[in-house]
Design a protein around this motif. Structure first.
Motif, mmCIF file in Angstrom:
data_model
loop_
_atom_site.group_PDB
_atom_site.id
_atom_site.type_symbol
_atom_site.label_atom_id
_atom_site.label_comp_id
_atom_site.label_asym_id
_atom_site.label_seq_id
_atom_site.Cartn_x
_atom_site.Cartn_y
_atom_site.Cartn_z
ATOM 1 N N HIS A 83 40.189 32.134 46.620
ATOM 2 C CA HIS A 83 40.747 33.188 47.474
ATOM 3 C C HIS A 83 41.715 32.597 48.489
ATOM 4 O O HIS A 83 41.593 31.427 48.862
ATOM 5 N N GLU A 204 41.740 41.969 43.765
ATOM 6 C CA GLU A 204 40.893 42.534 44.819
ATOM 7 C C GLU A 204 41.579 43.726 45.484
ATOM 8 O O GLU A 204 40.937 44.728 45.811
ATOM 9 N N TRP A 223 37.801 36.892 39.861
ATOM 10 C CA TRP A 223 38.039 37.341 41.235
ATOM 11 C C TRP A 223 36.754 37.719 41.950
ATOM 12 O O TRP A 223 36.639 37.522 43.167
ATOM 13 N N GLN A 224 35.781 38.249 41.232
ATOM 14 C CA GLN A 224 34.544 38.679 41.870
ATOM 15 C C GLN A 224 33.784 37.491 42.472
ATOM 16 O O GLN A 224 33.278 37.573 43.589
ATOM 17 N N VAL A 227 35.747 36.286 45.606
ATOM 18 C CA VAL A 227 35.539 37.166 46.764
ATOM 19 C C VAL A 227 34.152 36.961 47.345
ATOM 20 O O VAL A 227 33.961 36.931 48.563
#
Length: 233
Positions: A83, A204, A223-224, A227
């Motif tokens: 991120h 996101e 991405w999960q 994040v």
């Protein structure tokens, strides 16, 4: 107010171009080739200019980019996964990039008779990129007022500077931005990688905006985890 938009070809700047075009004030798009490995973004900017019916200027800054060493965007350094809010993303900083691009943009605007230069810097960039912060954009306007005093009066427009990436997705969607035709990934592969900071932030943002993401990612689920890691930091 005739407005030049600095357009990389990414989601943010293409959305901004569509927002400005909707006002009837878009005069031209300007993109920069500074030797970035994801140069294919310029193709997205060119397609945007064609779609919106305005000139597209591509400024060759490759000799400049060649001496701004130490960035994963221009050197043989791996683009990190994760991120934007992780310290590892600092390796994607190209020193003074926005200051250089905006300076050229203001000069071009003055020469072409435009009244404003618009840039898509936004709140999500503030952690990593100092030349995306309000303190920088405010100071840059003051500097340009002095640089062009008596010659031209040009405003710097940064409508997203206090907004999130999700806000930009909403604004872009409201103005018909074809998100599938924008390019964000810093790795410059055939598909968005889904793992670098800009891919994670992009994915996101669509999630938070509640708008379907039309982007094809090589790793659509990473991405999960990124994040979640940021949230637990």
């Amino acid at each position: 107010m005739k407005t030049l938009v600095i357009c990389s070809g990414g989601l943010d700047s293409v959305s901004l171009a569509h927002v400005i075009a909707a006002t009837g004030n878009l005069s031209r798009l300007v993109s920069f080739d500074y030797g970035q490995r994801h140069r294919k973004e310029i193709d997205s900017a060119a397609a945007t200019a064609t779609r919106l019916g305005v000139p597209h200027h591509v400024i060759d800054l490759r000799p400049v980019g060649a001496v701004l060493t130490g960035s994963a965007l221009t050197d043989a350094i791996d683009v990190p996964d994760g991120h934007y809010a992780e310290d590892t993303m600092r390796v994607t900083v190209v020193p003074n990039r926005n200051a250089i691009m905006l300076t050229v943009g203001f000069g071009l605007a003055a020469a072409q008779g435009d009244q404003a230069v618009a840039a898509a810097v936004h709140g999500g960039d503030h952690f990593i990129y100092p030349d995306c912060r309000p303190a920088f954009t405010d100071a840059f306007q003051v500097m340009q007022n002095a640089a062009l005093d008596g010659y031209a009066d040009i405003r710097l427009l940064t409508p997203f500077v206090h907004q999130t990436k999700a806000d930009i997705v909403r604004a872009g969607a409201a103005h018909g931005t074809p998100f599938q035709d924008t390019w964000s990934c810093y790795k410059g592969g055939a598909l968005h990688c889904g793992r670098c900071g800009t891919c994670v932030e992009r994915r996101e943002a669509f999630h938070l905006a509640g708008i379907p993401d039309p982007t094809a990612y090589a790793d659509p689920d990473y991405w999960q985890a990124a994040v979640a890691r940021k949230a637990g930091a």
